[in-house]
Design an enzyme around this catalytic site. Structure first.
Site, PDB file in Angstrom:
ATOM      1  N   ASP A 105     -13.660  -1.438   3.405  1.00 46.09           N
ATOM      2  CA  ASP A 105     -12.723  -1.550   4.524  1.00 46.09           C
ATOM      3  C   ASP A 105     -13.451  -1.007   5.761  1.00 46.09           C
ATOM      4  O   ASP A 105     -14.137  -1.756   6.476  1.00 46.09           O
ATOM      5  CB  ASP A 105     -11.442  -0.753   4.172  1.00 46.09           C
ATOM      6  CG  ASP A 105     -10.430  -0.618   5.304  1.00 46.09           C
ATOM      7  OD1 ASP A 105     -10.719  -1.060   6.425  1.00 46.09           O
ATOM      8  OD2 ASP A 105      -9.335  -0.042   5.082  1.00 46.09           O
ATOM      9  N   GLY A 153      -3.865  -3.982   6.322  1.00 46.38           N
ATOM     10  CA  GLY A 153      -2.803  -3.714   7.282  1.00 46.38           C
ATOM     11  C   GLY A 153      -3.014  -2.383   7.967  1.00 46.38           C
ATOM     12  O   GLY A 153      -3.774  -1.530   7.484  1.00 46.38           O
ATOM     13  N   LYS A 191      -9.548  -6.456   8.326  1.00 43.88           N
ATOM     14  CA  LYS A 191      -8.485  -6.137   9.284  1.00 43.88           C
ATOM     15  C   LYS A 191      -8.989  -6.644  10.618  1.00 43.88           C
ATOM     16  O   LYS A 191     -10.007  -6.146  11.109  1.00 43.88           O
ATOM     17  CB  LYS A 191      -8.271  -4.623   9.375  1.00 43.88           C
ATOM     18  CG  LYS A 191      -7.720  -3.998   8.105  1.00 43.88           C
ATOM     19  CD  LYS A 191      -7.528  -2.510   8.294  1.00 43.88           C
ATOM     20  CE  LYS A 191      -7.052  -1.869   6.993  1.00 43.88           C
ATOM     21  NZ  LYS A 191      -6.984  -0.413   7.093  1.00 43.88           N
ATOM     22  N   GLU A 220     -11.173   0.879  -3.142  1.00 39.48           N
ATOM     23  CA  GLU A 220     -11.443   0.609  -1.726  1.00 39.48           C
ATOM     24  C   GLU A 220     -12.055   1.835  -1.051  1.00 39.48           C
ATOM     25  O   GLU A 220     -11.526   2.947  -1.177  1.00 39.48           O
ATOM     26  CB  GLU A 220     -10.118   0.219  -1.047  1.00 39.48           C
ATOM     27  CG  GLU A 220     -10.226  -0.182   0.417  1.00 39.48           C
ATOM     28  CD  GLU A 220      -8.886  -0.691   0.976  1.00 39.48           C
ATOM     29  OE1 GLU A 220      -7.997  -1.080   0.177  1.00 39.48           O
ATOM     30  OE2 GLU A 220      -8.720  -0.681   2.207  1.00 39.48           O
ATOM     31  N   SER A 237       0.858  -1.171   0.000  1.00 42.65           N
ATOM     32  CA  SER A 237       0.000   0.000   0.000  1.00 42.65           C
ATOM     33  C   SER A 237       0.904   1.234   0.000  1.00 42.65           C
ATOM     34  O   SER A 237       1.709   1.405   0.911  1.00 42.65           O
ATOM     35  CB  SER A 237      -0.879  -0.023   1.257  1.00 42.65           C
ATOM     36  OG  SER A 237      -1.589   1.174   1.403  1.00 42.65           O
ATOM     37  N   LYS A 244      -1.353  -1.139  -4.245  1.00 39.39           N
ATOM     38  CA  LYS A 244      -2.478  -0.277  -3.866  1.00 39.39           C
ATOM     39  C   LYS A 244      -1.977   1.151  -3.752  1.00 39.39           C
ATOM     40  O   LYS A 244      -0.952   1.412  -3.124  1.00 39.39           O
ATOM     41  CB  LYS A 244      -3.051  -0.784  -2.541  1.00 39.39           C
ATOM     42  CG  LYS A 244      -3.968   0.159  -1.805  1.00 39.39           C
ATOM     43  CD  LYS A 244      -4.716  -0.595  -0.719  1.00 39.39           C
ATOM     44  CE  LYS A 244      -4.728   0.165   0.594  1.00 39.39           C
ATOM     45  NZ  LYS A 244      -5.469  -0.558   1.656  1.00 39.39           N
ATOM     46  N   LYS A 266      -2.923   5.061  -2.680  1.00 42.65           N
ATOM     47  CA  LYS A 266      -3.845   5.924  -1.935  1.00 42.65           C
ATOM     48  C   LYS A 266      -4.221   7.111  -2.823  1.00 42.65           C
ATOM     49  O   LYS A 266      -3.339   7.711  -3.468  1.00 42.65           O
ATOM     50  CB  LYS A 266      -3.172   6.419  -0.657  1.00 42.65           C
ATOM     51  CG  LYS A 266      -2.914   5.327   0.359  1.00 42.65           C
ATOM     52  CD  LYS A 266      -4.204   4.856   1.002  1.00 42.65           C
ATOM     53  CE  LYS A 266      -3.924   3.876   2.135  1.00 42.65           C
ATOM     54  NZ  LYS A 266      -5.172   3.428   2.789  1.00 42.65           N
ATOM     55  N   ASP A 288      -7.190   3.144  -3.000  1.00 38.49           N
ATOM     56  CA  ASP A 288      -7.892   3.240  -1.708  1.00 38.49           C
ATOM     57  C   ASP A 288      -8.101   4.711  -1.405  1.00 38.49           C
ATOM     58  O   ASP A 288      -7.148   5.490  -1.317  1.00 38.49           O
ATOM     59  CB  ASP A 288      -7.049   2.579  -0.603  1.00 38.49           C
ATOM     60  CG  ASP A 288      -7.762   2.531   0.747  1.00 38.49           C
ATOM     61  OD1 ASP A 288      -8.903   3.041   0.859  1.00 38.49           O
ATOM     62  OD2 ASP A 288      -7.168   1.982   1.710  1.00 38.49           O
TER      63      ASP A 288
END
Ligand code: OSB
Ligand code: MG
Length: 376
Positions: free
Chosen positions: A243, A295, A267, A218, A139, A165, A167, A193
């Site tokens: 998430d 994570g 998670k 996400e 990520s 991934k 952001k 995400d």
């Protein structure tokens, strides 16, 4: 099996990240980590980690609220009785305490590890894990320019990561993803995400992301939303992965019923621990919904729990479970978590408990406070 606890030791360690990690709602430079040491009446020991962060920009729990919740409400509940086994802790905590999912999870998961220690088996075996290695994703936080991001992603592809991934937030999305896709080509598994940075008013912008062949997007909308995500999913080709919105198995069921998403990032800290994680995993498996393990920039202690969880059969996609060296100059455990050239981490299925040893010298050096909670 009876499980009797003697004490829970709590401490905060501060671990500087190699690079600051920026998401749409905030940035972390040094990780404030709560470590727990659970000790049974027979002197068996298990370490666990509370994944709450310094500030409540991802989820309501914080390092400081978790400390209070564990000390005042959670630890006393589990210290004062003979527990039937780790399976029963989640429902007990849910019955008595509202919220504080990450604080509850740190104790609940520690009790799973303690049980594995006592039974001389690995945490993965105890949970019903079926894999001896797990595929690894990374990520990547928000970067300054599209070119910097693209260079970073190319480097990760070379290292062997099996999912990348990125952001995003409004204005740091389309140009960034386009630059990355152009740089790496169509075959590389990419996802984004948003950590709640959009609303339904951003539909045209979000539709644009359909162009880039992403595995998923996400949590684009509000952190506790399901209804609007269902509306959005109808407008997008790209699967939505939830998430923040999935706080327990009931919310996962709601997602399936409403069509709010097609994938779940589990998670264990966010959902209150392993019993809840396994329930979500099993529900998703029955409905053909793939899951993967997210994570929280965990130290090697928290990472060992994610590795064990991700060895379950419906963890069909690579998790945000990167090797220790992606985050830290030196992790607090031995051996550190490493990834092979193919992008896999080995699950320590033949080692007892979490499968790694806490490096006490380093942990003591990094500790800023500690306290011991004992049977009253
Ligand atoms: O939304 O998945 C998230 C880290 C902190 C808070 C929220 C998130 C993340 C990550 C990091 O994406 C994943 C990792 O631990 O590498
Ligand atoms: Mg996320």
């Amino acid at each position: 099996m009876k499980l009797r606890l003697k004490r829970i030791d709590l401490r905060e360690v501060q671990l500087p990240l190699k690079e600051a990690f920026e998401i749409s709602s905030g940035s972390v430079k040094t990780r404030r980590i709560l470590l727990l040491k659970l000790e049974s009446v027979d002197g068996e020991i298990a370490w666990s980690e509370c994944v709450a962060e310094d500030t409540p920009n991802y989820y309501p729990d914080t390092t400081d609220t978790a400390r209070i919740a564990i000390r005042e409400w959670i630890a006393p509940l589990v210290l004062e009785r003979d527990l039937e086994g780790p399976e029963s802790i989640y429902d007990l905590l849910e019955e008595r305490i509202r919220g504080h999912a990450m604080a509850k999870a740190s104790v609940e998961m520690g009790l799973w590890a303690l049980t594995a220690e006592i039974r001389h088996i690995s945490l993965s075996r105890l949970l019903g894990g079926t894999r001896d290695k797990i595929p690894v994703g990374i990520s990547i936080g928000i970067q300054k320019t599209p070119d910097e991001l693209a260079a970073r992603v190319q480097q990760c592809v070379k290292q062997g990561y099996r999912k990348i991934k990125i952001k995003i937030k409004p204005g740091k999305d389309i140009e960034y993803v386009r630059a990355v896709r152009q740089a790496v080509g169509p075959g590389v598994p990419l996802m984004v995400d948003a950590n709640n940075a959009y609303t339904l008013d951003d539909l045209p912008r979000l539709r644009h992301l359909d162009e880039f062949g992403l595995m998923m997007i996400e949590q684009p909308l509000a952190w506790d939303d399901l209804v609007r995500h269902a509306r959005l999913q109808k407008e997008l080709k790209t699967p939505i992965c939830l998430d923040e919105s999935i706080s327990n198995v009931e919310r996962a069921e709601d997602m399936v019923t409403l069509g709010s998403g097609r994938i779940i990032n589990i998670k264990p800290g966010r959902v209150g621990g392993f019993t809840s994680s396994v329930r979500i995993h099993n529900l998703c498996q029955r409905h053909g919904v793939p899951v993967w393990c997210g994570g929280m920039l965990e130290s090697g202690v928290g990472r060992s729990y994610n590795v064990a969880l991700a060895s379950l059969p419906n963890f069909l996609l690579p998790g945000d479970i990167s090797p220790s060296a992606r985050y830290w100059e030196r992790d607090v455990i031995t051996p550190e978590w490493t990834m092979d050239d193919e992008g896999f981490i080995r699950v320590p299925i033949d080692k007892r408990g979490i499968g790694v040893t806490v490096n006490m010298n380093l942990v003591d050096q990094l500790t800023v406070w500690s306290e011991s909670i004992q049977k009253r």
